[in-house]
Scaffold this active site. Structure first.
Site, PDB file in Angstrom:
ATOM      1  N   GLY A  47       0.766  -1.251   0.000  1.00 40.10           N
ATOM      2  CA  GLY A  47       0.000   0.000   0.000  1.00 40.10           C
ATOM      3  C   GLY A  47       0.791   1.292   0.000  1.00 40.10           C
ATOM      4  O   GLY A  47       0.296   2.310  -0.450  1.00 40.10           O
ATOM      5  N   ASP A 109      -4.973   1.231  10.760  1.00 40.57           N
ATOM      6  CA  ASP A 109      -6.372   0.847  10.960  1.00 40.57           C
ATOM      7  C   ASP A 109      -6.473   0.133  12.309  1.00 40.57           C
ATOM      8  O   ASP A 109      -6.570   0.788  13.350  1.00 40.57           O
ATOM      9  CB  ASP A 109      -6.796  -0.020   9.764  1.00 40.57           C
ATOM     10  CG  ASP A 109      -8.263  -0.406   9.769  1.00 40.57           C
ATOM     11  OD1 ASP A 109      -8.980   0.011  10.690  1.00 40.57           O
ATOM     12  OD2 ASP A 109      -8.704  -1.131   8.865  1.00 40.57           O
ATOM     13  N   LYS A 137      -7.054   5.895  10.391  1.00 41.48           N
ATOM     14  CA  LYS A 137      -8.497   5.648  10.455  1.00 41.48           C
ATOM     15  C   LYS A 137      -8.952   5.775  11.894  1.00 41.48           C
ATOM     16  O   LYS A 137      -8.355   5.155  12.787  1.00 41.48           O
ATOM     17  CB  LYS A 137      -8.779   4.237   9.931  1.00 41.48           C
ATOM     18  CG  LYS A 137     -10.043   4.136   9.113  1.00 41.48           C
ATOM     19  CD  LYS A 137     -10.353   2.710   8.733  1.00 41.48           C
ATOM     20  CE  LYS A 137     -10.049   2.427   7.290  1.00 41.48           C
ATOM     21  NZ  LYS A 137     -10.585   1.117   6.845  1.00 41.48           N
ATOM     22  N   ASP A 165      -5.618  -0.200  -2.157  1.00 42.08           N
ATOM     23  CA  ASP A 165      -6.343  -0.959  -3.172  1.00 42.08           C
ATOM     24  C   ASP A 165      -7.643  -1.553  -2.684  1.00 42.08           C
ATOM     25  O   ASP A 165      -7.870  -1.723  -1.484  1.00 42.08           O
ATOM     26  CB  ASP A 165      -5.468  -2.135  -3.627  1.00 42.08           C
ATOM     27  CG  ASP A 165      -5.351  -3.206  -2.537  1.00 42.08           C
ATOM     28  OD1 ASP A 165      -4.921  -2.846  -1.413  1.00 42.08           O
ATOM     29  OD2 ASP A 165      -5.708  -4.367  -2.792  1.00 42.08           O
TER      30      ASP A 165
HETATM   31  P1  IMP Z   1      -4.170  -2.683  10.232  1.00 38.22           P
HETATM   32  O1  IMP Z   1      -3.229  -3.837  10.401  1.00 38.22           O
HETATM   33  O2  IMP Z   1      -5.595  -3.093  10.505  1.00 38.22           O
HETATM   34  O3  IMP Z   1      -3.765  -1.427  10.941  1.00 38.22           O
HETATM   35  O4  IMP Z   1      -4.235  -2.387   8.691  1.00 38.22           O
HETATM   36  C1  IMP Z   1      -3.225  -1.850   8.027  1.00 38.22           C
HETATM   37  C2  IMP Z   1      -3.147  -2.382   6.623  1.00 38.22           C
HETATM   38  O5  IMP Z   1      -4.415  -2.807   6.115  1.00 38.22           O
HETATM   39  C3  IMP Z   1      -2.702  -1.237   5.784  1.00 38.22           C
HETATM   40  O6  IMP Z   1      -1.315  -1.327   5.591  1.00 38.22           O
HETATM   41  C4  IMP Z   1      -3.497  -1.391   4.513  1.00 38.22           C
HETATM   42  O7  IMP Z   1      -2.719  -2.079   3.572  1.00 38.22           O
HETATM   43  C5  IMP Z   1      -4.691  -2.207   4.869  1.00 38.22           C
HETATM   44  N1  IMP Z   1      -5.899  -1.358   5.025  1.00 38.22           N
HETATM   45  C6  IMP Z   1      -6.492  -0.962   6.171  1.00 38.22           C
HETATM   46  N2  IMP Z   1      -7.580  -0.205   5.940  1.00 38.22           N
HETATM   47  C7  IMP Z   1      -7.664  -0.117   4.591  1.00 38.22           C
HETATM   48  C8  IMP Z   1      -8.583   0.561   3.722  1.00 38.22           C
HETATM   49  O8  IMP Z   1      -9.541   1.241   4.109  1.00 38.22           O
HETATM   50  N3  IMP Z   1      -8.338   0.424   2.383  1.00 38.22           N
HETATM   51  C9  IMP Z   1      -7.296  -0.312   1.875  1.00 38.22           C
HETATM   52  N4  IMP Z   1      -6.421  -0.946   2.672  1.00 38.22           N
HETATM   53  C10 IMP Z   1      -6.610  -0.855   4.006  1.00 38.22           C
HETATM   54 MG    MG Z   2      -0.589  -1.996   3.781  1.00 41.42          MG
END
Ligand code: IMP
Ligand code: MG
Length: 183
Positions: A47, A109, A137, A165
C-alpha cells in the site's frame, strides 16, 4: 451481474490536498533525522509504494537521502475486512541493526500491521523505530498504536487510491476515495 460488483466510491481526499500535505510531513519529519547519517526508511508493501515515492522525494528536497527498503506484510487478503492475521511476505534486505528507522505505511487501521512491523524490526535490533502513515483511520484499535506523523485522519470507511487498493485495483488513483457501499 451482481450489484456487489459495482462498489460506489466518493472522493475523500483530493490529489491537491495530498500533494500539499506531503512537503509539510517532510518538514515535520526532517528534524528527527537531519543529524543522523545512518537512518533508513522501511516502507510497507504494497500500500505505501506511492506515498513513499512522493515522501522520499519531498525529503530529498530537504537534503535527506536515506536508503529506502521494503517490508511486505499482508493482513487483508481480498476484500474490505482485515483477516486479523499479519503475514510476512518479504523481509527487508537492509541491515536495521543499531539504526534509527522510519516505517512508512499507507494507513493505520486496527494497528496490527504496524505493531507487527515494530516487533520484527525490534527483533532485528533497530535502535529506534518511528512511524509515518498517510492515513489514520479513526477506529478503536485492536492493538493500541499511535503513529509519530500522520497525513490525514479519516473516518471509519474503506478507502482506496494513491497506493491503497480494493482487490489490487484503484492503486493508481492520484486521490483517495471512500467506499459508499460494501462490495
Ligand atoms: P491494520 O493492520 O488493521 O492497521 O491495517 C493496516 C493495513 O491494512 C494497511 O497497511 C493497509 O494495507 C490495509 N488497510 C487498512 N484499511 C484499509 C482501507 O480502508 N483500504 C485499503 N487498505 C486498508
Ligand atoms: Mg498496507
Amino acid at each position: 451481474m451482481k450489484a456487489s460488483s459495482h462498489p460506489r466510491f466518493s472522493e475523500l481526499i483530493t490529489a491537491r490536498q495530498i500533494q500539499r500535505r506531503i512537503p509539510q510531513l517532510a518538514r515535520l519529519i526532517h528534524p528527527a533525522f537531519a543529524r543522523d547519517p545512518d537512518w533508513a526508511i522501511v516502507a510497507l508493501l504494497n500500500g505505501s509504494y506511492v506515498f513513499v515515492a512522493d515522501l522520499g522525494r519531498a525529503l530529498h528536497k530537504l537534503g535527506l537521502t536515506p536508503p529506502i527498503d521494503f517490508l511486505a506484510l499482508s493482513s487483508y487478503g481480498a476484500g474490505t475486512r482485515s483477516s486479523g492475521k499479519v503475514k510476512v511476505e518479504r523481509h527487508c534486505k537492509i541491515d536495521v541493526r543499531n539504526r534509527n528507522i522510519l516505517v512508512v505505511d499507507d494507513i493505520l487501521d486496527s494497528g496490527r500491521t504496524l505493531a507487527h512491523a515494530r516487533r520484527l524490526l525490534e527483533t532485528r535490533g533497530a535502535r529506534s523505530i518511528r512511524f509515518c502513515v498517510l492515513l489514520d483511520k479513526q477506529v478503536p484499535r485492536a492493538i493500541p498504536f499511535q503513529a509519530d506523523w500522520v497525513g490525514f485522519s479519516i473516518p471509519d470507511r474503506f478507502v482506496a487510491g494513491y497506493g491503497l487498493d480494493l482487490d489490487h485495483r484503484l492503486r493508481n488513483l492520484p486521490h483517495i476515495v471512500a467506499l459508499d457501499t460494501q462490495p
